[in-house]
Design a protein around this motif. Structure first.
Motif, PDB file in Angstrom:
ATOM      1  N   ALA A 124      25.444 -36.683  21.430  1.00  0.00           N
ATOM      2  CA  ALA A 124      26.376 -36.369  20.341  1.00  0.00           C
ATOM      3  C   ALA A 124      26.981 -34.982  20.564  1.00  0.00           C
ATOM      4  CB  ALA A 124      25.651 -36.407  19.002  1.00  0.00           C
ATOM      5  N   PRO A 125      28.267 -34.809  20.322  1.00  0.00           N
ATOM      6  CA  PRO A 125      28.917 -33.519  20.569  1.00  0.00           C
ATOM      7  C   PRO A 125      28.497 -32.490  19.520  1.00  0.00           C
ATOM      8  CG  PRO A 125      30.443 -35.009  19.497  1.00  0.00           C
ATOM      9  CD  PRO A 125      29.214 -35.820  19.799  1.00  0.00           C
ATOM     10  N   PRO A 126      28.502 -31.217  19.889  1.00  0.00           N
ATOM     11  CA  PRO A 126      28.191 -30.170  18.910  1.00  0.00           C
ATOM     12  C   PRO A 126      29.320 -30.020  17.904  1.00  0.00           C
ATOM     13  CG  PRO A 126      28.889 -29.188  20.985  1.00  0.00           C
ATOM     14  CD  PRO A 126      28.766 -30.668  21.226  1.00  0.00           C
ATOM     15  N   THR A 127      28.996 -29.503  16.746  1.00  0.00           N
ATOM     16  CA  THR A 127      30.010 -29.265  15.713  1.00  0.00           C
ATOM     17  C   THR A 127      30.121 -27.786  15.363  1.00  0.00           C
ATOM     18  OG1 THR A 127      28.391 -29.623  13.934  1.00  0.00           O
ATOM     19  CG2 THR A 127      29.632 -31.545  14.712  1.00  0.00           C
ATOM     20  N   PHE A 128      29.215 -26.961  15.873  1.00  0.00           N
ATOM     21  CA  PHE A 128      29.192 -25.532  15.563  1.00  0.00           C
ATOM     22  C   PHE A 128      29.353 -24.740  16.857  1.00  0.00           C
ATOM     23  CE2 PHE A 128      27.140 -21.436  14.950  1.00  0.00           C
ATOM     24  CZ  PHE A 128      27.571 -21.044  13.691  1.00  0.00           C
ATOM     25  N   PHE A 129      30.312 -23.799  16.855  1.00  0.00           N
ATOM     26  CA  PHE A 129      30.605 -23.026  18.057  1.00  0.00           C
ATOM     27  C   PHE A 129      30.661 -21.538  17.707  1.00  0.00           C
ATOM     28  CE2 PHE A 129      32.458 -27.211  18.346  1.00  0.00           C
ATOM     29  CZ  PHE A 129      32.130 -27.646  19.624  1.00  0.00           C
TER      30      PHE A 129
ATOM     31  N   SER B 211      24.169 -24.000   8.627  1.00  0.00           N
ATOM     32  CA  SER B 211      23.590 -25.006   7.734  1.00  0.00           C
ATOM     33  C   SER B 211      24.641 -25.966   7.203  1.00  0.00           C
ATOM     34  CB  SER B 211      22.874 -24.305   6.574  1.00  0.00           C
ATOM     35  OG  SER B 211      22.328 -25.226   5.673  1.00  0.00           O
ATOM     36  N   ALA B 212      25.869 -25.454   6.997  1.00  0.00           N
ATOM     37  CA  ALA B 212      26.933 -26.271   6.400  1.00  0.00           C
ATOM     38  C   ALA B 212      27.669 -27.133   7.418  1.00  0.00           C
ATOM     39  CB  ALA B 212      27.932 -25.373   5.670  1.00  0.00           C
ATOM     40  N   ALA B 213      27.512 -26.850   8.709  1.00  0.00           N
ATOM     41  CA  ALA B 213      28.208 -27.629   9.730  1.00  0.00           C
ATOM     42  C   ALA B 213      27.690 -29.069   9.748  1.00  0.00           C
ATOM     43  CB  ALA B 213      28.010 -26.987  11.102  1.00  0.00           C
ATOM     44  N   PRO B 214      28.572 -30.044   9.942  1.00  0.00           N
ATOM     45  CA  PRO B 214      28.119 -31.445   9.969  1.00  0.00           C
ATOM     46  C   PRO B 214      27.207 -31.705  11.154  1.00  0.00           C
ATOM     47  CG  PRO B 214      30.408 -31.267  10.680  1.00  0.00           C
ATOM     48  CD  PRO B 214      30.015 -29.920  10.155  1.00  0.00           C
ATOM     49  N   VAL B 215      26.323 -32.666  10.969  1.00  0.00           N
ATOM     50  CA  VAL B 215      25.374 -33.050  12.019  1.00  0.00           C
ATOM     51  C   VAL B 215      25.747 -34.441  12.522  1.00  0.00           C
ATOM     52  CG1 VAL B 215      22.965 -33.506  12.594  1.00  0.00           C
ATOM     53  CG2 VAL B 215      23.540 -31.673  10.979  1.00  0.00           C
ATOM     54  N   VAL B 216      25.936 -34.558  13.821  1.00  0.00           N
ATOM     55  CA  VAL B 216      26.259 -35.844  14.432  1.00  0.00           C
ATOM     56  C   VAL B 216      25.034 -36.328  15.186  1.00  0.00           C
ATOM     57  CG1 VAL B 216      27.790 -37.088  16.006  1.00  0.00           C
ATOM     58  CG2 VAL B 216      28.662 -35.145  14.679  1.00  0.00           C
ATOM     59  N   PHE B 217      24.520 -37.483  14.799  1.00  0.00           N
ATOM     60  CA  PHE B 217      23.299 -38.007  15.405  1.00  0.00           C
ATOM     61  C   PHE B 217      23.627 -38.911  16.593  1.00  0.00           C
ATOM     62  CE2 PHE B 217      22.277 -37.172  10.951  1.00  0.00           C
ATOM     63  CZ  PHE B 217      21.129 -36.390  11.079  1.00  0.00           C
ATOM     64  N   GLY B 218      22.635 -39.098  17.421  1.00  0.00           N
ATOM     65  CA  GLY B 218      22.792 -39.987  18.566  1.00  0.00           C
ATOM     66  C   GLY B 218      22.712 -39.231  19.881  1.00  0.00           C
ATOM     67  N   GLU B 219      22.305 -39.931  20.907  1.00  0.00           N
ATOM     68  CA  GLU B 219      22.173 -39.324  22.231  1.00  0.00           C
ATOM     69  C   GLU B 219      23.543 -38.896  22.755  1.00  0.00           C
ATOM     70  OE1 GLU B 219      20.385 -40.428  26.676  1.00  0.00           O
ATOM     71  OE2 GLU B 219      20.185 -41.826  24.993  1.00  0.00           O
TER      72      GLU B 219
ATOM     73  N   PHE C  74      36.194 -28.804  23.040  1.00  0.00           N
ATOM     74  CA  PHE C  74      35.562 -29.988  22.464  1.00  0.00           C
ATOM     75  C   PHE C  74      35.343 -31.131  23.451  1.00  0.00           C
ATOM     76  CE2 PHE C  74      38.237 -28.234  18.885  1.00  0.00           C
ATOM     77  CZ  PHE C  74      37.180 -27.588  18.259  1.00  0.00           C
ATOM     78  N   GLY C  75      35.921 -31.036  24.653  1.00  0.00           N
ATOM     79  CA  GLY C  75      35.761 -32.122  25.612  1.00  0.00           C
ATOM     80  C   GLY C  75      37.085 -32.790  25.922  1.00  0.00           C
ATOM     81  N   ASN C  76      37.102 -33.555  27.002  1.00  0.00           N
ATOM     82  CA  ASN C  76      38.355 -34.118  27.507  1.00  0.00           C
ATOM     83  C   ASN C  76      39.022 -35.108  26.568  1.00  0.00           C
ATOM     84  OD1 ASN C  76      38.258 -32.649  29.901  1.00  0.00           O
ATOM     85  ND2 ASN C  76      36.975 -34.193  30.919  1.00  0.00           N
TER      86      ASN C  76
END
Length: 284
Positions: free
Chosen positions: A71-76, A61-69, A155-157
């Protein structure tokens, strides 16, 4: 309050919440210990599962939310870490990418033993410290090293290097004060844990403080940055709760998340139902 034919029983709300949250473990533990060691051990396992699930729910619930098509995840989770770095790497329970920094969270349900809490035995304290903190920090340290060495794998390249904020969530409680913090720092230095240049100081928080952070997150506060600021402050050797009350004020409504309100209301609804089934009026 409970209304009986014989009179009125007024319950202290703080005592009530402690009995059904932090106080629940020892109430059940001591009762089952009189029946069988197997039941007592089983309760310890169940309690650990409940603590971990509760803490993970708060962190989701506390993890930030990134909007948009796209969008990378913030919770792992541990599974995400295993997929990125392999099964051989120690994995923390939760990773939160807050953008400018990365939070690592290791959840532990263990509690101080009676020999530590009541008798104050130094050897018992060292053993509890190993179980509750040091063992978990080993996982935080190795996971943090892997992430800072190769952030792109998780997190990606295009992921840049970012500092890591390691956190132990002590579900069974941990008194953060100058004495305990000094003991923790001494043990971590002995094993050279969290020594990577991008690793921030260790934070130890309790479930109540995690819930407070979740409340702040609903108001747009970056909880990973908040923890980092606390560990860098003059109050780093006191509890996070004390620091939060100093920064936001003791009467702040920002500490209460929407989920906490729902859970509290559900608790009292269950009490009312329980009372009505037995002819007792329950009011709150």
């Amino acid at each position: 309050m409970l209304l009986f034919d014989e009179g009125l029983l007024v319950l202290d709300s703080n005592l009530l919440m402690e009995r059904v949250t932090s106080g629940l473990y020892w109430i059940v533990h001591e009762r089952l210990a009189t029946e069988s060691d197997a039941l007592r051990h089983r309760w310890t396992q169940v309690w650990g599962d409940m603590v971990e699930q509760f803490a993970e729910a708060e962190l989701v619930s506390a993890a930030p939310v990134v909007f948009g098509e796209g969008a990378p995840p913030t919770f792992f989770t541990e599974d995400d870490l295993a997929a990125a770095y392999g099964e051989g790497t120690k994995r923390t329970d939760v990773v939160i990418d807050s953008g400018e920094r990365v939070g690592l969270f290791e959840i532990v349900s263990g509690q101080f033993t009676t020999k530590t809490r009541v008798d104050g035995e130094p050897d018992a304290f060292r053993a509890d410290l190993e179980k509750i903190v040091v063992k978990k920090v080993r996982q935080l340290s190795e996971t943090g090293q892997a992430i800072m060495d190769q952030p792109e794998l998780l997190f990606g390249n295009d992921a840049p290097f970012r500092p890591v904020v390691p956190v132990v969530v002590a579900g069974g409680g941990f008194p953060v004060n100058p004495v305990t913090v000094s003991a923790v720092v001494e043990r971590l230095n002995e094993e050279e844990l969290l020594v990577h240049g991008g690793m921030r100081p260790l934070a130890i928080i309790e479930l109540e403080e995690l819930a407070m952070l979740n409340g702040l997150a609903t108001h747009g506060v970056d909880i990973v940055r908040t923890i980092e600021e606390w560990t860098a402050s003059d109050l780093a050797r006191t509890s996070l709760k004390n620091w939060l009350l100093t920064v936001y004020g003791s009467g702040s409504e920002m500490f209460r998340s929407e989920e906490a309100g729902h859970r509290t209301q559900a608790l009292f609804d269950e009490m009312r139902l329980f009372g009505s089934q037995r002819g007792v009026m329950v009011a709150s």
